[in-house]
Design a protein around this motif. Structure first.
Motif, PDB file in Angstrom:
ATOM      1  N   GLY A  16      10.521  18.128  96.260  1.00 55.87           N
ATOM      2  CA  GLY A  16       9.850  16.971  95.695  1.00 55.87           C
ATOM      3  C   GLY A  16      10.656  16.213  94.672  1.00 55.87           C
ATOM      4  O   GLY A  16      10.117  15.370  93.958  1.00 55.87           O
ATOM      5  N   SER A  17      11.967  16.467  94.590  1.00 58.63           N
ATOM      6  CA  SER A  17      12.849  15.720  93.698  1.00 58.63           C
ATOM      7  C   SER A  17      13.836  14.910  94.528  1.00 58.63           C
ATOM      8  O   SER A  17      14.239  15.324  95.620  1.00 58.63           O
ATOM      9  CB  SER A  17      13.592  16.680  92.758  1.00 58.63           C
ATOM     10  N   TRP A  18      14.268  13.792  94.030  1.00 60.19           N
ATOM     11  CA  TRP A  18      14.931  12.778  94.838  1.00 60.19           C
ATOM     12  C   TRP A  18      16.221  13.263  95.506  1.00 60.19           C
ATOM     13  O   TRP A  18      16.292  13.336  96.727  1.00 60.19           O
ATOM     14  CB  TRP A  18      15.210  11.535  93.993  1.00 60.19           C
ATOM     15  N   LEU A  19      17.239  13.552  94.742  1.00 53.06           N
ATOM     16  CA  LEU A  19      18.516  13.904  95.355  1.00 53.06           C
ATOM     17  C   LEU A  19      18.468  15.219  96.128  1.00 53.06           C
ATOM     18  O   LEU A  19      19.032  15.297  97.230  1.00 53.06           O
ATOM     19  CB  LEU A  19      19.619  13.949  94.282  1.00 53.06           C
ATOM     20  N   PRO A  20      17.840  16.285  95.588  1.00 57.88           N
ATOM     21  CA  PRO A  20      17.762  17.504  96.387  1.00 57.88           C
ATOM     22  C   PRO A  20      17.135  17.268  97.763  1.00 57.88           C
ATOM     23  O   PRO A  20      17.578  17.841  98.759  1.00 57.88           O
ATOM     24  CB  PRO A  20      16.895  18.436  95.522  1.00 57.88           C
TER      25      PRO A  20
ATOM     26  N   PRO B 128      11.126  14.414  89.813  1.00 60.65           N
ATOM     27  CA  PRO B 128      10.553  14.737  88.506  1.00 60.65           C
ATOM     28  C   PRO B 128      10.905  16.118  87.959  1.00 60.65           C
ATOM     29  O   PRO B 128      10.542  16.426  86.826  1.00 60.65           O
ATOM     30  CB  PRO B 128       9.041  14.654  88.769  1.00 60.65           C
ATOM     31  N   ALA B 129      11.623  16.965  88.727  1.00 62.80           N
ATOM     32  CA  ALA B 129      11.906  18.318  88.243  1.00 62.80           C
ATOM     33  C   ALA B 129      12.671  18.293  86.926  1.00 62.80           C
ATOM     34  O   ALA B 129      12.411  19.108  86.027  1.00 62.80           O
ATOM     35  CB  ALA B 129      12.695  19.099  89.300  1.00 62.80           C
TER      36      ALA B 129
ATOM     37  N   LEU C 262       0.683  18.321  91.193  1.00 62.01           N
ATOM     38  CA  LEU C 262       0.706  18.168  92.649  1.00 62.01           C
ATOM     39  C   LEU C 262       0.771  16.702  93.040  1.00 62.01           C
ATOM     40  O   LEU C 262       1.499  16.324  93.967  1.00 62.01           O
ATOM     41  CB  LEU C 262      -0.526  18.832  93.268  1.00 62.01           C
ATOM     42  N   CYS C 263       0.021  15.876  92.357  1.00 62.22           N
ATOM     43  CA  CYS C 263       0.042  14.432  92.636  1.00 62.22           C
ATOM     44  C   CYS C 263       1.442  13.870  92.413  1.00 62.22           C
ATOM     45  O   CYS C 263       1.944  13.069  93.218  1.00 62.22           O
ATOM     46  CB  CYS C 263      -0.973  13.724  91.749  1.00 62.22           C
ATOM     47  N   LEU C 264       2.094  14.305  91.337  1.00 63.67           N
ATOM     48  CA  LEU C 264       3.423  13.800  91.004  1.00 63.67           C
ATOM     49  C   LEU C 264       4.450  14.176  92.075  1.00 63.67           C
ATOM     50  O   LEU C 264       5.180  13.311  92.584  1.00 63.67           O
ATOM     51  CB  LEU C 264       3.853  14.356  89.642  1.00 63.67           C
ATOM     52  N   PHE C 265       4.516  15.448  92.441  1.00 65.96           N
ATOM     53  CA  PHE C 265       5.546  15.892  93.378  1.00 65.96           C
ATOM     54  C   PHE C 265       5.249  15.456  94.806  1.00 65.96           C
ATOM     55  O   PHE C 265       6.165  15.074  95.545  1.00 65.96           O
ATOM     56  CB  PHE C 265       5.708  17.412  93.289  1.00 65.96           C
ATOM     57  N   LEU C 266       3.989  15.503  95.217  1.00 69.26           N
ATOM     58  CA  LEU C 266       3.659  15.099  96.583  1.00 69.26           C
ATOM     59  C   LEU C 266       3.848  13.597  96.785  1.00 69.26           C
ATOM     60  O   LEU C 266       4.295  13.157  97.856  1.00 69.26           O
ATOM     61  CB  LEU C 266       2.229  15.520  96.928  1.00 69.26           C
ATOM     62  N   SER C 267       3.532  12.807  95.768  1.00 65.30           N
ATOM     63  CA  SER C 267       3.758  11.358  95.880  1.00 65.30           C
ATOM     64  C   SER C 267       5.251  11.048  95.938  1.00 65.30           C
ATOM     65  O   SER C 267       5.677  10.117  96.635  1.00 65.30           O
ATOM     66  CB  SER C 267       3.100  10.622  94.715  1.00 65.30           C
TER      67      SER C 267
END
Length: 541
Positions: free
Chosen positions: A116-120, A263-264, A426-431
């Motif tokens: 749920g993080s961009w580059l990874p 967001p991690a 959950l909302c943050l990472f899933l979005s």
């Protein structure tokens, strides 16, 4: 059952649309072209580019790509497929390790923080070498950590050596450098006590040597030391000089990780100590968890500082940090949802600010595309100005994607401020996962049309033709992959002066950027046959 569900979810995230956009110059096309040339030349022991020795990388990842190309054909999907499989394996391992360290909940948070993080997330949909390298070196370090706690420590030492050897075969001896520095710093942190005996260390070294000998040994026995010597010389140069213009400031990778791992990355700030000097994550923890956290902090800082010092600055050089960063974030997520850690208002505000900035950038993309003519006069670079002339269809409604992400980030922050931690997280990472998929499928192909679309179109127009195609004044591997170049029968092909001024035996074409075109326009042997979006095309008279 959870392992199966995670594997299915990861496959859905990483495999679809792998071929939706052309490979990007340099790195993606570099490795894919080396794999294609292995297939064409039937030489699988040496890495080649333009059918000449290429000693910058060992062959393991390129073998994986070549195998994929045998299955799916020589195309973008096949070049990226190995990393998609590594992505599935990575999420399964993160879940399994987290479950072993604490419970299934920690494993799930770790897998979610990584995916749920961009580059990874993006890297598993790419054809670059680093996701595979990072996976092997992380497993090597994890197995070294497990030596202290395993019932059969020798088995962990063997596995650590094998994975370290695979990392070397993937990207080179930098894997050994990172591992040694990590072990040394960990030894200092533990005041000389690592839990690894000299015998176990010897097993790691032996297994690493045996694994790397699968290629290095074979290459030396078959072809002598020349290829290996040049390979080592290049690795030293890469660490000590800015390569190919990729210089940058000391804090380059710090900014990359802060924004690229959102967001991690935001949850690393929750490790800052409270006002009274007490750690905000204090509490009862098993010794194994405490020890693993030390390993992860050490790995994070070793990689970050090492590649901040190294002169060459490329985004993916710090990508090994994604493993420790995502674990440390997941540990905090786990503790937050267990109400053992307090997430302060400033933590949430910082997360909100960066999330809104990223959403705003996505929302502005189509706006810039629609009103690019008003923007072009303010751009000082002629090549960039011409890039923006590409005819790429945009519509205003596409800004809804970025606006929607901003709304979801705000909703996440509201839940967090109201202490509904699990819902907000959950909302943050899933979005973020959702907008990552939209960006890959919808925006990346359009961005690629601006950056290299005209050049790729020119190269593909020469696919399968019996002619010469070369680039002038800039570095590229795209002309090799997209013309499907075959080994040259005339060795004069490698002489640039012969191509420009000699008695060429085939139709010969060149491409350069408009900012470098003036000297080539003045060459009496070249005629301009076209210009498009910053690229100038020539043909030999």
């Amino acid at each position: 059952m959870r392992y199966l569900l995670i594997a299915i979810a990861a496959a859905i995230l990483f495999i679809p649309f792998l071929g939706a956009v052309h490979l990007f110059d340099w790195d993606e096309i570099n490795f894919a072209e080396a794999a294609r040339e292995m297939i064409v030349s039937h030489n699988y022991s040496q890495v080649q580019i333009d059918f000449m020795p290429f000693w910058e990388k060992p062959p393991l990842f390129i073998w994986l790509q070549a195998g994929s190309m045998h299955l799916f054909g020589i195309n973008e999907f096949a070049a990226r497929f190995p990393n998609a499989i590594i992505g599935i394996a990575t999420l399964l391992c993160l879940y399994g390790i987290g479950r072993k360290l604490a419970d299934a909940k920690l494993g799930l948070w770790w897998a979610l923080a990584y995916a749920g993080s961009w580059l990874p997330h993006f890297y598993f949909k790419s054809g670059i070498i680093d996701p595979t390298f990072n996976f092997f070196i992380f497993l090597a370090i994890y197995c070294a950590f497990r030596i202290t706690y395993a019932t059969r420590p020798s088995r962990m030492a063997i596995l650590s050596g094998i994975f370290l050897g695979l990392a070397v075969l993937t990207k080179g001896p930098v894997a050994i450098l990172i591992s040694l520095l990590t072990l040394l710093v960990y030894w200092i942190c533990k005041k000389g006590k690592t839990g690894i005996t000299l015998l176990q260390l010897g097993i790691i070294v032996l297994c690493t040597a045996l694994t790397t000998a699968l290629w290095f040994g074979y290459e030396i026995l078959s072809h002598g030391w020349s290829f290996v010597n040049q390979f080592i010389i290049y690795q030293v140069r890469l660490l000590t000089t800015p390569d190919a213009g990729h210089g940058g400031s000391f804090f380059y990778h710090w900014i990359v990780l802060l924004l690229g791992c959102f967001p991690a990355s935001m949850f690393l700030f929750s490790y800052i100590r409270g006002r009274k000097g007490k750690s905000i994550y204090s509490g009862s923890q098993s010794q194994e968890i405490k020890d693993f956290k030390i390993w992860m902090w050490v790995l994070f800082w070793v990689v970050l500082i090492l590649f901040s010092i190294v002169e060459t600055k490329i985004v993916h050089y710090s990508s090994l940090c994604y493993f420790p960063l995502s674990f440390l974030a997941a540990w905090q997520l786990y503790r937050i949802t267990e109400k053992k850690v307090q997430l302060y208002a400033w933590n949430i505000a910082l997360m909100l600010l960066i999330g809104l900035l990223l959403g705003l950038a996505i929302a502005l993309l189509p706006i810039v595309g629609l009103y690019k003519q008003a923007l072009i006069p303010y751009i000082g670079d002629r090549f960039a100005q011409a890039n923006l002339q590409a005819q790429v269809p945009w519509s205003g409604w596409e800004a809804v994607y970025g606006a929607g992400y901003m709304i979801l980030v705000v909703v996440s922050a509201v839940f967090l401020f109201r202490k509904k931690m699990q819902t907000g997280l959950l909302c943050l990472f899933l979005s973020t996962i959702l907008i990552e998929q939209i960006t890959v499928v919808h925006f990346t192909p359009k961005i690629e049309q601006f950056s290299q679309g005209a050049a790729i179109e020119f190269f593909k127009s020469h696919e399968g033709k019996d002619d010469y195609v070369q680039v002038l004044s800039y570095h590229s591997y795209a002309y090799l992959f997209y013309t499907k170049k075959q080994p040259p029968a005339n060795k004069n092909y490698y002489n640039r002066d012969w191509l420009l001024n000699g008695a060429v035996d085939k139709p010969t074409y060149f491409i350069c950027r408009n900012t470098d075109s003036d000297p080539w326009r003045a060459n009496p042997n070249l005629i301009v046959i076209g210009e498009k979006n910053g690229f100038v095309f020539f043909k030999r008279k």
